[in-house]
Design an enzyme around this catalytic site. Structure first.
Site, short mmCIF file in Angstrom:
data_model
loop_
_atom_site.label_atom_id
_atom_site.label_comp_id
_atom_site.label_asym_id
_atom_site.label_seq_id
_atom_site.Cartn_x
_atom_site.Cartn_y
_atom_site.Cartn_z
N ARG A 129 0.83 -1.22 0.00
CA ARG A 129 0.00 0.00 0.00
C ARG A 129 0.87 1.27 0.00
O ARG A 129 1.99 1.25 0.51
CB ARG A 129 -0.96 -0.03 1.20
CG ARG A 129 -1.97 -1.18 1.07
CD ARG A 129 -2.87 -1.30 2.26
NE ARG A 129 -3.69 -0.12 2.43
CZ ARG A 129 -4.49 0.10 3.49
NH1 ARG A 129 -4.54 -0.80 4.46
NH2 ARG A 129 -5.21 1.18 3.57
N SER A 200 -11.80 14.51 5.50
CA SER A 200 -11.76 13.10 5.92
C SER A 200 -12.17 13.01 7.39
O SER A 200 -12.33 14.02 8.06
CB SER A 200 -10.36 12.53 5.72
OG SER A 200 -9.44 13.21 6.53
N ASP A 323 -15.10 3.54 3.08
CA ASP A 323 -14.95 2.16 3.55
C ASP A 323 -16.22 1.33 3.30
O ASP A 323 -16.20 0.11 3.48
CB ASP A 323 -14.62 2.14 5.05
CG ASP A 323 -13.18 2.57 5.32
OD1 ASP A 323 -12.38 2.62 4.37
OD2 ASP A 323 -12.86 2.87 6.49
C1 S3P Z 1 -8.80 5.44 8.48
C2 S3P Z 1 -8.77 6.25 7.37
C3 S3P Z 1 -9.17 5.82 6.02
C4 S3P Z 1 -10.02 4.55 6.10
C5 S3P Z 1 -9.43 3.52 7.00
C6 S3P Z 1 -9.29 4.05 8.41
C7 S3P Z 1 -8.34 5.98 9.76
O1 S3P Z 1 -8.02 5.53 5.26
O2 S3P Z 1 -10.21 4.03 4.81
O3 S3P Z 1 -10.23 2.36 7.03
O4 S3P Z 1 -8.57 5.35 10.82
O5 S3P Z 1 -7.71 7.05 9.76
P1 S3P Z 1 -7.21 6.67 4.45
O6 S3P Z 1 -6.63 7.63 5.42
O7 S3P Z 1 -6.15 5.92 3.69
O8 S3P Z 1 -8.20 7.30 3.54
#
Ligand code: S3P
Length: 437
Positions: A129, A200, A323
């Site tokens: 990843r 986010s 998700d």
């Molecule tokens: C998460 C952020 C998201 C999400 C993951 C959990 C987190 O990923 O898809 O399941 O706990 O900060 P990304 O930051 O890669 O978008």
């Protein structure tokens, strides 16, 4: 060793109440932030699933003492005593984030400012990843951090040291990147400001503020001042995971004889895009008793059998359901008409390539799914047909396929069903309870 496929047969009904496990994102953060606060804290309803246990094991290797008292497969009380950010110690061995991107990226930000060497690795999926998204901005802050394959992949090597605040405009909306930079920014000289293309999940921001950090929102940007004193410990009760509830929302909406109640579910608006999408599709979902718990909004949800229709899901708001796309795809597979899901190219960088894997696995069950570079186009069908399928080691794909199996005709044989343990160890038990409800 892989286990034999799990056989799923469509139940006559899906009825009852489910207490979904504690939120995975919040559990990680409650452990990491309290580990560097000054003093003891207790985290109720901590999620004792494999991802969060990976975080706890890394913290122990870094000298943090904690204990976990399990009350069930998916709930535990975590007690830990932080010694301040200066209390972390060099680990005697490589840190293993296993399958957990949150563990790897958040710890990378935290350890970039600690005066010792850390090496963080993970399982095969995590080692494929993208890590450049944290390596590059952390370097700009002055960190000595590198990774495999031209600094794009784990394992990561971090020789921590002094950092300086930066202004970073992230090309992706990622809470893991944002949180890594906030954890580094706490230790930097000067302010750190962050911008992302869409908002986010904001659990880190909420928790940091509650623990005394000076973090402000200015328009689209976040502005963080370095810590002047250690964070104050924060005891809290983790809300139920909306991303776990998501599977029951879809199952309840699709199954012809369903009524499922879900109590104490986190409904942070940065997470609940699936709720809006399912309602737009015609799902009968009620949300009641909204209240605050641990600095987060929670509510009780109830879903009943519904007739769904296809919708369009696109634009910056997709981060609110990122998700949940495998679950949404199952709903779309049985909705009337076409569903178009765009702008979710990020899904190719999750625990599996979730665009490819969702399309290929749902097709095995008779869904009409077309893969696009940045999403899926799904034409609803009358019925799915049970068949052998595979989670590909991805917990969310495993649960989405299980839901598809409960509304398909005939038997579905799901390989890699044990992947649910990454985020929802009690998933199969809860499914069995709803089937006999
Ligand atoms: C998460 C952020 C998201 C999400 C993951 C959990 C987190 O990923 O898809 O399941 O706990 O900060 P990304 O930051 O890669 O978008």
């Amino acid at each position: 060793m892989s286990q034999p496929p799990r056989r799923i047969n469509p139940p006559r009904r899906l009825r009852g109440a489910v207490i979904v496990p504690g939120d995975k994102s919040i559990s990680h953060r409650a452990a990491i932030l309290n580990a560097v606060a000054a003093g003891p804290a207790t985290v109720e309803n901590f999620l004792p699933a494999d991802d969060c246990l990976a975080t706890l094991d890394c913290l122990r290797a870094l000298g943090v003492s904690w204990s976990l008292e399990r009350s069930s497969d998916e709930s535990a009380r975590l007690s830990l005593t932080g010694q301040g950010i200066g209390g972390l110690r060099e680990s005697a061995d490589t840190l293993d984030a296993r399958n957990s991107g949150t563990t790897m990226r958040l710890l990378a930000g935290l350890l970039a400012g600690r005066p010792f060497l850390s090496i963080i690795t993970g399982d095969e999926s995590l080692r494929s990843r993208p890590m450049g998204r944290v390596i590059l901005p952390l370097r700009e802050m002055g960190a000595q951090i590198s990774g495999r394959d031209g600094d794009s992949l784990a394992p990561l090597t971090i020789r921590g040291g002094p950092l300086r605040g930066i202004h970073h405009r992230s090309p992706v909306a990622s809470a893991q990147v944002k949180s890594a930079l906030l954890l580094a920014g706490l230790q930097a000289e000067g302010e750190t400001t962050l911008e992302e293309p869409a908002r986010s999940r904001d659990h880190t921001e909420r928790m940091l503020r509650a623990m005394g950090a000076d973090l402000r929102e200015e328009g689209n940007a976040l502005r963080l001042s370095p810590l002047r004193q250690d964070l104050t410990p924060l005891s809290l009760r983790v809300p139920g995971d909306f991303s776990a509830a998501a599977f029951w929302l879809v199952a309840g909406a699709l199954h012809p004889d369903a009524e499922i109640s879900l109590s104490d579910v986190g409904v942070n608006p940065t997470r609940t895009g699936l709720l809006d999408a399912l309602r737009k599709m015609g799902a009968d979902i009620t949300v009641s008793g909204e209240r605050q718990q641990g600095g987060e909004p929670v509510a009780d949800l109830r879903v009943r059998s519904s007739k769904l229709k296809g919708i369009v899901v696109e634009g910056p708001a997709v981060v609110r359901l990122i998700d949940e796309v495998p679950a949404l795809a199952v709903a779309a597979a049985l909705a009337r008409g076409r569903t178009v899901i765009s702008d979710v190219g990020e899904l190719r960088a999750k625990e599996s390539d979730r665009i490819l894997a969702t399309a290929q696995e749902l097709r095995k069950l008779g869904a009409r799914v077309e893969e696009r570079p940045d999403g899926l186009i799904i034409e609803g069908v009358e019925t799915l047909q049970g068949a052998p399928c595979d989670s590909r080691g991805d917990h969310r794909l495993a649960m989405a396929l299980a839901v598809a199996g409960t509304v398909a005709r005939g038997e579905t044989a799901l390989s890699g069903a044990e992947a649910v343990g990454i985020s929802y160890p009690g998933f199969w038990k809860h499914l069995a309870e709803l089937e006999s409800g």
